[in-house]
Scaffold this active site. Structure first.
Site, short mmCIF file in Angstrom:
data_model
loop_
_atom_site.label_atom_id
_atom_site.label_comp_id
_atom_site.label_asym_id
_atom_site.label_seq_id
_atom_site.Cartn_x
_atom_site.Cartn_y
_atom_site.Cartn_z
N ASP A 84 1.06 -1.33 -0.15
CA ASP A 84 0.03 0.16 -0.23
C ASP A 84 0.61 1.22 0.18
OD1 ASP A 84 0.84 -0.18 2.31
OD2 ASP A 84 -0.75 -0.34 3.61
N ASP A 477 3.87 1.18 13.31
CA ASP A 477 3.50 -0.30 13.20
C ASP A 477 3.96 -1.20 14.49
OD1 ASP A 477 1.47 1.24 11.95
OD2 ASP A 477 1.89 0.16 10.14
#
Length: 758
Positions: A84, A477
């Site tokens: 992404d 993350d």
């Protein structure tokens, strides 16, 4: 990767073909021949310049969202995956490792590193296409290659892509007609369906297509979600006559059918979804046609990858026009996303659940056309039906909560080996080696993401001791790592909190500190080389920690400096891990702070172009230099007391001897730009550390440059095939290894350069 919020713009029609990075197409007739060939003058020649350096990654293995994996149906061993924010990859069938095929994308076109869709040509397998665009708020492009992604032509379009937006697990939106591979279709997010008849070089809107979608989720248009061809509908040498496309709509039918090669389209009546007892409200996430005449489709009430609460798997007879629901029989409600049909055995179908967070997401395989299903775990007993090997990335055992995945939006059956599937997750790629035995034995899962490095890097530091870890890092993350060996993925990450800044004491690498922002935010420190962490006793003002800020340690680790990430705030010093703090009010807020790496009592602060120094551990400060430029970065040398190097942008590079004349001295005679600078180990025989910078020198273009003569001359050590997309202004030379330099990216992990071995 966590989704970044951007506002979508209206999309429009194709405009032009232009040059980009590793291609030189100028949009003339030579770049769009009827046979799809691309002249040499249209391509950058694809030959890397031998700079004497080799480039790769500090090994993490994965780390971000892989929305889909695709096998080419006619060339064995050829596969691609898309990320992404980190570009696209091709599988090296000999090594089993992935190779990034978009590293030629530079900073000016960073938006192209988010890949909305990939199309691999089943006829001329050397051809591959990308729908490239991270956010619809910036320009996207169709990328065209006829050599497996070694070189690209960039086709500029005004319809935008959202590779990191809601719905990025849908697809594939970009498809090649398998019977006439000069024809491609692309389903846009806002402007409808587009078609190319010249191998992707020009595009026109399909005016007859009846919808643009219209459904918006979390502020993002979803649009046309997938396209599928019925290869059996094509006569020799002609295009497929029967084509299906899915579209996310707020009401009405969501699948459309053409039986005249896209000239006209009719609506397919929605199926009824058993869980909701309705034919409305579902979005067609993925669609694929089997060789025996069925359209399979996964549905979800949300485009995802988050917040899906309901969905189904449906089977449509192309001949009869009838639906049959084949959703796996589970008591849980969830969406469905990933879908793959075995081209050699149309009864073998694989699907993935979407957003089954309350339990754990599942992969289901059917060998009888959806009549029955076998999953990674049993829907009734929740017993595991898999083994999992994470030896390639042991950090995936997330504090003892190892899962077979989440955000599992894409799955693919290897057309040459049905025992193998690969599927992407929010952190890696998994594969199997015994899927056809799923009904009688546990399914073997293993990590298949070696080569994929898709992390957003915030900061890192390389300690200055031969027995020290090679690198400490922080990132989005997955928090960050201690790398004892940069060529091996670490066994565990820091855990718990995302960080904004990290530092270690150069005279004692075991002392490490990082500022965090998640939850209420705090500062953590370690005295055992980032193996365990403790929270500081207090924060002087909790209202200032929301942005994390910058932390620095004195050379011996006895003093911690903290600059909050709030504009105008003072910075603070503690010598007892937060039991007490001293606010540095002598200097105005928003300072760039650092510490000397040799003298534990010497600190630096820069504000509004003024350099300040303390030589008594922060008790007092004096102004030592001043420049008219307010915005710049600087680096303190690792082995020399009082030496500072300043990156002044297009003003060049300056040197400040804080222990000597305290004069700012411009170095180098041919530096056009310098966004950041760092130091590393000196070359053999050199009497000063090596300098590295991101910028431009000698009019050789933006890149990575090195100097071994204290900044007088500079050599570019990368080439235009190695640009890595969205490169951050964070760079670090390794003080232990000459020629090694680390570069931060937003999506391509930690790039590492080394001198080539002879």
């Amino acid at each position: 990767m966590k989704l970044k919020k951007f506002i979508s713009l209206a999309l429009a029609l194709f405009l032009s073909v232009s040059a980009f990075g590793c291609s030189n197409s100028d949009g003339d007739d030579s770049s769009s021949k009827s046979d799809g060939s691309i002249s040499e003058e249209d391509y950058y020649n694809g030959e890397a310049v031998d700079t004497g350096w080799e480039w790769g990654n500090v090994q993490i293995v994965g780390g971000g969202f892989v929305p889909n994996v695709l096998y080419n149906p006619t060339e064995e061993g050829l596969a691609y995956c898309r990320t992404d924010i980190g570009g696209a990859y091709r599988l090296d069938s000999e090594t089993g490792e992935w190779v990034c095929i978009t590293d030629c994308i530079g900073g000016d076109d960073w938006n192209l590193m988010g890949i909305e869709s990939i199309a691999t040509d089943p006829v001329e397998t050397n051809r591959v296409y990308l729908a490239a665009g991270t956010y619809t708020s910036s320009d996207g492009a169709i990328m065209v290659s006829d050599d497996y992604g070694e070189n690209w032509v960039k086709v500029d379009v005004d319809f935008k892509m959202g590779g990191n937006e809601v719905g990025r697990g849908c697809g594939e939106r970009l498809q090649v007609d398998p019977s006439d591979n000069s024809i491609l279709y692309y389903g846009s997010r806002s402007d409808g369906l587009f078609k190319s008849t010249d191998y992707g070089m020009t595009w026109e809107q399909v005016e007859s297509f009846p919808t643009t979608g219209g459904y918006v989720e979390e502020g993002y248009s979803i649009g046309i979600t997938w396209i599928a061809f019925d290869k059996s509908s094509a006569e020799d040498g002609e295009a497929c006559q029967t084509i299906f496309a899915g579209a996310a709509r707020t009401e009405g039918n969501v699948i459309f059918r053409s039986d005249d090669a896209g000239e006209t389209w009719t609506e397919v009546e929605n199926p009824t979804h058993a869980k909701t007892e309705s034919s409305d409200g579902m979005k067609p996430i993925q669609g694929e046609i089997s060789s025996d005449g069925y359209l399979y489709c996964t549905f979800s009430d949300k485009a995802g990858p988050s917040d899906a609460r309901n969905g189904s798997v449906q089977k449509y007879s192309i001949a009869d026009g009838t639906w049959e629901e084949i959703t796996p029989d589970i008591k849980y409600t969830c969406g469905y996303s990933g879908l793959s049909v075995n081209p050699s055995d149309p009864n073998m179908i694989v699907v993935t659940t979407l957003d089954l967070w309350a339990v754990v997401d599942n992969v289901f395989v059917s060998f009888d056309g959806g009549e029955s299903w076998t999953g990674l775990w049993d829907p009734e007993t929740r017993a595991e039906n898999y083994t999992i090997d994470i030896s390639e990335a042991e950090w995936l055992d997330w504090q003892g909560q190892l899962k077979p995945g989440w955000w599992m939006t894409g799955v693919a059956i290897n057309p040459f080996n049905p025992d193998e599937i690969m599927y992407g997750t929010g952190a890696t790629i998994f594969k199997t080696d015994n899927l056809t035995s799923a009904e009688s034995e546990a399914i073997n899962l293993s990590v298949a993401a070696v080569g994929v490095e898709e992390t957003a890097i915030f900061d890192f530091v390389s300690p200055n001791a031969n027995d020290a870890p090679e690198l400490y890092s922080i990132m989005g993350d997955i928090y960050g790592f201690r790398h004892d060996d940069v060529d091996v993925a670490p066994s565990e990450h820091y855990g718990d909190f995302s960080s904004t800044s990290i530092d270690c004491a150069m005279l004692d690498y075991n002392i490490v500190v990082r500022a965090t922002t998640e939850d209420y935010g705090t500062i953590f420190y370690s005295t055992d080389g980032a193996q365990t962490w403790q929270e500081v006793a207090s924060i002087p003002d909790k209202s200032l920690i929301s942005s994390g800020g910058t932390v620095k340690l004195s050379a011996d680790g006895s003093t911690l400096l903290w600059q909050p990430g709030i504009s105008g705030s003072s910075f603070y010093i503690t010598k007892d891990w937060g039991e007490t703090w001293t606010e540095c009010t002598d200097i105005t807020g928003s300072c760039l702070i650092d510490t000397d790496k040799v003298n534990p009592d010497r600190f630096y602060a820069v504000d509004d172009g003024k350099f300040y120094m303390s030589t008594d551990g922060g008790e007092s400060w004096e102004k030592i230099a001043e420049t008219l430029v307010a915005n710049f970065t600087y680096e303190v040398t690792t082995d020399t007391e009082g030496d500072l190097w300043i990156a002044m942008g297009n003003g060049g590079v300056y040197y400040l001897d804080a222990d000597g004349d305290q004069e700012l001295t411009k170095v180098g005679t041919d530096i056009q730009d310098c966004s950041c600078i760092t130091v590393g180990k000196a070359a053999d025989g050199a009497d000063y550390m090596t300098l590295y910078m991101l910028g431009e020198a000698n009019n050789e273009g933006d890149g990575v440059y090195m100097s071994t003569d204290k900044g007088e001359t500079w050599t570019r050590i990368n080439d235009d095939t190695q640009k890595w997309g969205n490169v951050n202004d964070v760079i670090s030379g390794d003080p232990k290894t000459f020629g090694r330099v680390y570069i931060s990216t937003n999506g391509r992990g930690i790039i590492m350069g080394n001198i080539k071995e002879e």
